[in-house]
Design a protein around this motif. Structure first.
Motif, PDB file in Angstrom:
ATOM      1  N   ARG A 195       0.841  -1.184   0.000  1.00 26.75           N
ATOM      2  CA  ARG A 195       0.000   0.000   0.000  1.00 26.75           C
ATOM      3  C   ARG A 195       0.885   1.246   0.000  1.00 26.75           C
ATOM      4  O   ARG A 195       1.810   1.358   0.816  1.00 26.75           O
ATOM      5  CB  ARG A 195      -0.890  -0.009   1.236  1.00 26.75           C
ATOM      6  CG  ARG A 195      -1.832   1.171   1.338  1.00 26.75           C
ATOM      7  CD  ARG A 195      -2.723   1.058   2.557  1.00 26.75           C
ATOM      8  NE  ARG A 195      -3.541  -0.143   2.495  1.00 26.75           N
ATOM      9  CZ  ARG A 195      -4.375  -0.508   3.472  1.00 26.75           C
ATOM     10  NH1 ARG A 195      -4.449   0.210   4.584  1.00 26.75           N
ATOM     11  NH2 ARG A 195      -5.096  -1.611   3.348  1.00 26.75           N
ATOM     12  N   PRO A 196       0.644   2.202  -0.887  1.00 21.72           N
ATOM     13  CA  PRO A 196       1.468   3.417  -0.913  1.00 21.72           C
ATOM     14  C   PRO A 196       1.304   4.221   0.372  1.00 21.72           C
ATOM     15  O   PRO A 196       0.215   4.280   0.951  1.00 21.72           O
ATOM     16  CB  PRO A 196       0.929   4.178  -2.131  1.00 21.72           C
ATOM     17  CG  PRO A 196      -0.446   3.639  -2.354  1.00 21.72           C
ATOM     18  CD  PRO A 196      -0.409   2.213  -1.926  1.00 21.72           C
ATOM     19  N   SER A 197       2.391   4.841   0.805  1.00 23.72           N
ATOM     20  CA  SER A 197       2.368   5.650   2.027  1.00 23.72           C
ATOM     21  C   SER A 197       1.634   6.962   1.773  1.00 23.72           C
ATOM     22  O   SER A 197       1.451   7.379   0.623  1.00 23.72           O
ATOM     23  CB  SER A 197       3.794   5.948   2.472  1.00 23.72           C
ATOM     24  OG  SER A 197       4.441   6.786   1.520  1.00 23.72           O
ATOM     25  N   PRO A 198       1.184   7.653   2.844  1.00 19.19           N
ATOM     26  CA  PRO A 198       0.543   8.955   2.665  1.00 19.19           C
ATOM     27  C   PRO A 198       1.413   9.946   1.904  1.00 19.19           C
ATOM     28  O   PRO A 198       0.913  10.698   1.063  1.00 19.19           O
ATOM     29  CB  PRO A 198       0.296   9.422   4.109  1.00 19.19           C
ATOM     30  CG  PRO A 198       0.160   8.165   4.891  1.00 19.19           C
ATOM     31  CD  PRO A 198       1.129   7.203   4.254  1.00 19.19           C
ATOM     32  N   ALA A 199       2.724   9.932   2.183  1.00 17.67           N
ATOM     33  CA  ALA A 199       3.635  10.846   1.468  1.00 17.67           C
ATOM     34  C   ALA A 199       3.651  10.529  -0.019  1.00 17.67           C
ATOM     35  O   ALA A 199       3.694  11.439  -0.860  1.00 17.67           O
ATOM     36  CB  ALA A 199       5.041  10.748   2.054  1.00 17.67           C
ATOM     37  N   MET A 200       3.613   9.242  -0.357  1.00 14.38           N
ATOM     38  CA  MET A 200       3.617   8.845  -1.759  1.00 14.38           C
ATOM     39  C   MET A 200       2.313   9.254  -2.442  1.00 14.38           C
ATOM     40  O   MET A 200       2.310   9.738  -3.581  1.00 14.38           O
ATOM     41  CB  MET A 200       3.825   7.335  -1.871  1.00 14.38           C
ATOM     42  CG  MET A 200       3.970   6.843  -3.298  1.00 14.38           C
ATOM     43  SD  MET A 200       5.347   7.644  -4.142  1.00 14.38           S
ATOM     44  CE  MET A 200       6.679   7.234  -3.015  1.00 14.38           C
ATOM     45  N   ILE A 201       1.197   9.058  -1.746  1.00 16.46           N
ATOM     46  CA  ILE A 201      -0.096   9.444  -2.312  1.00 16.46           C
ATOM     47  C   ILE A 201      -0.138  10.948  -2.562  1.00 16.46           C
ATOM     48  O   ILE A 201      -0.622  11.412  -3.600  1.00 16.46           O
ATOM     49  CB  ILE A 201      -1.238   9.018  -1.373  1.00 16.46           C
ATOM     50  CG1 ILE A 201      -1.343   7.497  -1.323  1.00 16.46           C
ATOM     51  CG2 ILE A 201      -2.571   9.608  -1.838  1.00 16.46           C
ATOM     52  CD1 ILE A 201      -2.355   6.976  -0.324  1.00 16.46           C
ATOM     53  N   THR A 202       0.386  11.725  -1.627  1.00 14.25           N
ATOM     54  CA  THR A 202       0.423  13.177  -1.789  1.00 14.25           C
ATOM     55  C   THR A 202       1.200  13.563  -3.037  1.00 14.25           C
ATOM     56  O   THR A 202       0.771  14.412  -3.824  1.00 14.25           O
ATOM     57  CB  THR A 202       1.061  13.839  -0.550  1.00 14.25           C
ATOM     58  OG1 THR A 202       0.304  13.505   0.616  1.00 14.25           O
ATOM     59  CG2 THR A 202       1.098  15.353  -0.702  1.00 14.25           C
ATOM     60  N   THR A 203       2.361  12.924  -3.235  1.00 18.23           N
ATOM     61  CA  THR A 203       3.183  13.225  -4.415  1.00 18.23           C
ATOM     62  C   THR A 203       2.472  12.829  -5.699  1.00 18.23           C
ATOM     63  O   THR A 203       2.495  13.570  -6.696  1.00 18.23           O
ATOM     64  CB  THR A 203       4.534  12.502  -4.327  1.00 18.23           C
ATOM     65  OG1 THR A 203       5.195  12.877  -3.117  1.00 18.23           O
ATOM     66  CG2 THR A 203       5.420  12.865  -5.499  1.00 18.23           C
ATOM     67  N   VAL A 204       1.839  11.661  -5.695  1.00 19.61           N
ATOM     68  CA  VAL A 204       1.119  11.196  -6.886  1.00 19.61           C
ATOM     69  C   VAL A 204       0.013  12.184  -7.265  1.00 19.61           C
ATOM     70  O   VAL A 204      -0.106  12.595  -8.429  1.00 19.61           O
ATOM     71  CB  VAL A 204       0.516   9.800  -6.653  1.00 19.61           C
ATOM     72  CG1 VAL A 204      -0.455   9.445  -7.782  1.00 19.61           C
ATOM     73  CG2 VAL A 204       1.610   8.744  -6.569  1.00 19.61           C
ATOM     74  N   VAL A 205      -0.794  12.566  -6.282  1.00 17.15           N
ATOM     75  CA  VAL A 205      -1.920  13.460  -6.557  1.00 17.15           C
ATOM     76  C   VAL A 205      -1.421  14.823  -7.036  1.00 17.15           C
ATOM     77  O   VAL A 205      -1.982  15.415  -7.968  1.00 17.15           O
ATOM     78  CB  VAL A 205      -2.813  13.608  -5.310  1.00 17.15           C
ATOM     79  CG1 VAL A 205      -3.929  14.631  -5.551  1.00 17.15           C
ATOM     80  CG2 VAL A 205      -3.422  12.266  -4.922  1.00 17.15           C
TER      81      VAL A 205
END
Length: 444
Positions: A195-205
């Motif tokens: 599962r992607p981390s919150p930091a990764m999700i933020t960067t993706v979005v």
């Protein structure tokens, strides 16, 4: 709800003064010196970058990492147009090699270098080549699900090179889909579970939204719109505030683009279109319901009280962002921001401009001011027209990292500079000898 009279301002004042305290290197001072000071500095900088490029061929990873870090600092402190014109392909393919075989740190540095290379080159054949040659190795590296810093740098690089180099909508949509697969690993082939981390999700979005600012909403297929809007709505319920803010800005951008109606899509009725009106009516009702849900989420986040252990700074940032989003959804007013760049005002009046500016600021870091002053591509993108000025003596100085390599007794740069200075001394001595010989003959 009326428009707020006080618009959001960025209090930070950015200027172009060099913050590095660097003493000038000793030079031979002579009225008959062949090479001027500025030419000497230009020679030093070009030779410095050539030496860094040579170091990228070294087997030791730490040597390559230092060279990449030095190149990044050099590209931040000055727009290296001449070097890019001559050596961009060599630098590009060395960086791609680092992405394929390097450590996480080397991959992150190489990805950032490629992004700077594209921004410096600007739109055209070079940036198109950068995108075409880099997208596959970047996509492959993103499947590794490695360290956050490595993954974030790869995503930011993909966003930048697509932003600059994409000439067709399909190229941009391809990059956006690669980003989407990072947030949804099950959608991508050969992706390791996790599962992607919150930091990764933020960067993706953030990266996905950055590219959405360049896309005509009607070119994206209906499925992409449905997936993105539903997904961003669920992110508004997450605990991590950075995730909420990124998702809120993405939704605001989608509403600004004005393509929420895309949800209705094409008729799902019979081939003769007999059920077209009924299907469209149901879809529009569904859209209004979704819009109402998002509006309630935004309203709640704009007034949320701080929880235990929550950072006040993050809470204030969330409140301010969602107040702007709420005002936009209810009254149609986009946030207006203003910041000073080297004494001149840089303004934004839309969500698209604000998202572009914030993404570029994060990517460029210490090089933001220099690029905003001199990068004509960014002037066109942001709508910023700074006054032209001559380069000052301070701006001619080498950066701190350049100085360190410059003064290293074993560096190729130091040897090249020594050869140059020796040549200058010989020419100066020859001229002086000739001058004294003439004077002696006249006296005789």
């Amino acid at each position: 709800m009326g428009r707020r009279s006080s618009q959001k301002k960025n209090a930070a004042m950015l200027d172009s003064d060099d913050t590095d305290s660097v003493s000038s290197s000793s030079t031979v001072r002579s009225d008959s010196m062949v090479v001027s000071g500025s030419e000497d500095v230009q020679f030093d900088r070009e030779t410095f970058l050539d030496q860094c490029l040579d170091d990228l061929y070294e087997k030791r990873g730490s040597t390559r990492e230092k060279a990449l870090a030095a190149i990044i600092e050099s590209f931040n402190s000055n727009l290296q147009h001449e070097f890019v014109e001559k050596k961009f392909a060599t630098l590009l393919h060395q960086c791609i090699g680092s992405i394929k075989r390097g450590s996480a740190k080397e991959v992150a540095l190489a990805a950032h270098t490629i992004g700077l290379l594209a921004l410096t080159a600007g739109p055209g054949d070079k940036s198109q080549e950068i995108l075409e040659d880099s997208i596959s190795p970047i996509s492959e590296a993103l499947r590794s699900r490695s360290e956050v810093s490595k993954m974030s740098s790869l995503l930011e690089c993909l966003a930048i090179i697509t932003f600059v180099g994409a000439e067709e909508p399909e190229q941009t949509e391809k990059s956006m889909q690669i980003m989407w697969q990072v947030a949804h690993p099950k959608l991508g082939p050969n992706v390791k579970a996790g599962r992607p981390s919150p930091a990764m999700i933020t960067t993706v979005v953030s990266a996905w939204s950055f590219l959405l600012t360049t896309v005509d909403g009607w070119t994206l297929n209906q499925k992409s719109w449905q997936e993105s809007i539903y997904y961003f709505s669920t992110l508004l319920e997450k605990d991590e505030r950075s995730v909420r803010i990124a998702a809120g800005e993405a939704l605001a951008l989608i509403f600004e683009v004005g393509r929420l109606e895309k949800f209705a899509g094409e008729s799902k009725g019979s081939s003769d279109g007999s059920n077209s009106e009924a299907d469209t009516s149901r879809e529009l009702v569904h859209i209004q319901g979704l819009r109402g849900k998002i509006l309630n989420q935004v309203r709640n986040l704009s007034t949320e009280a701080g929880g235990k252990g929550s950072a006040k700074k993050d809470l204030n940032s969330q409140r301010n962002t969602f107040r702007d989003i709420l005002e936009f959804l209810e009254d149609g007013y986009s946030p207006e921001t203003s910041m000073k760049v080297a004494g001149e005002s840089l303004n934004t009046t839309s969500w698209a401009q604000l998202i572009q500016l914030n993404f570029l600021k994060r990517f460029l870091g210490g090089g933001f001011v220099k690029h905003m002053q001199e990068n004509e591509f960014l002037h066109d993108v942001i709508g910023f027209n700074p006054k032209k000025k001559f380069m000052s003596a301070a701006e001619h100085r080498l950066s701190a990292s350049e100085k360190r390599l410059y003064r290293s007794p074993n560096s190729g740069l130091n040897k090249a500079r020594t050869q140059l200075l020796n040549k200058q001394r010989m020419i100066s001595q020859d001229k002086n000898t000739g001058h004294y010989a003439v004077c002696f003959n006249e006296m005789a």
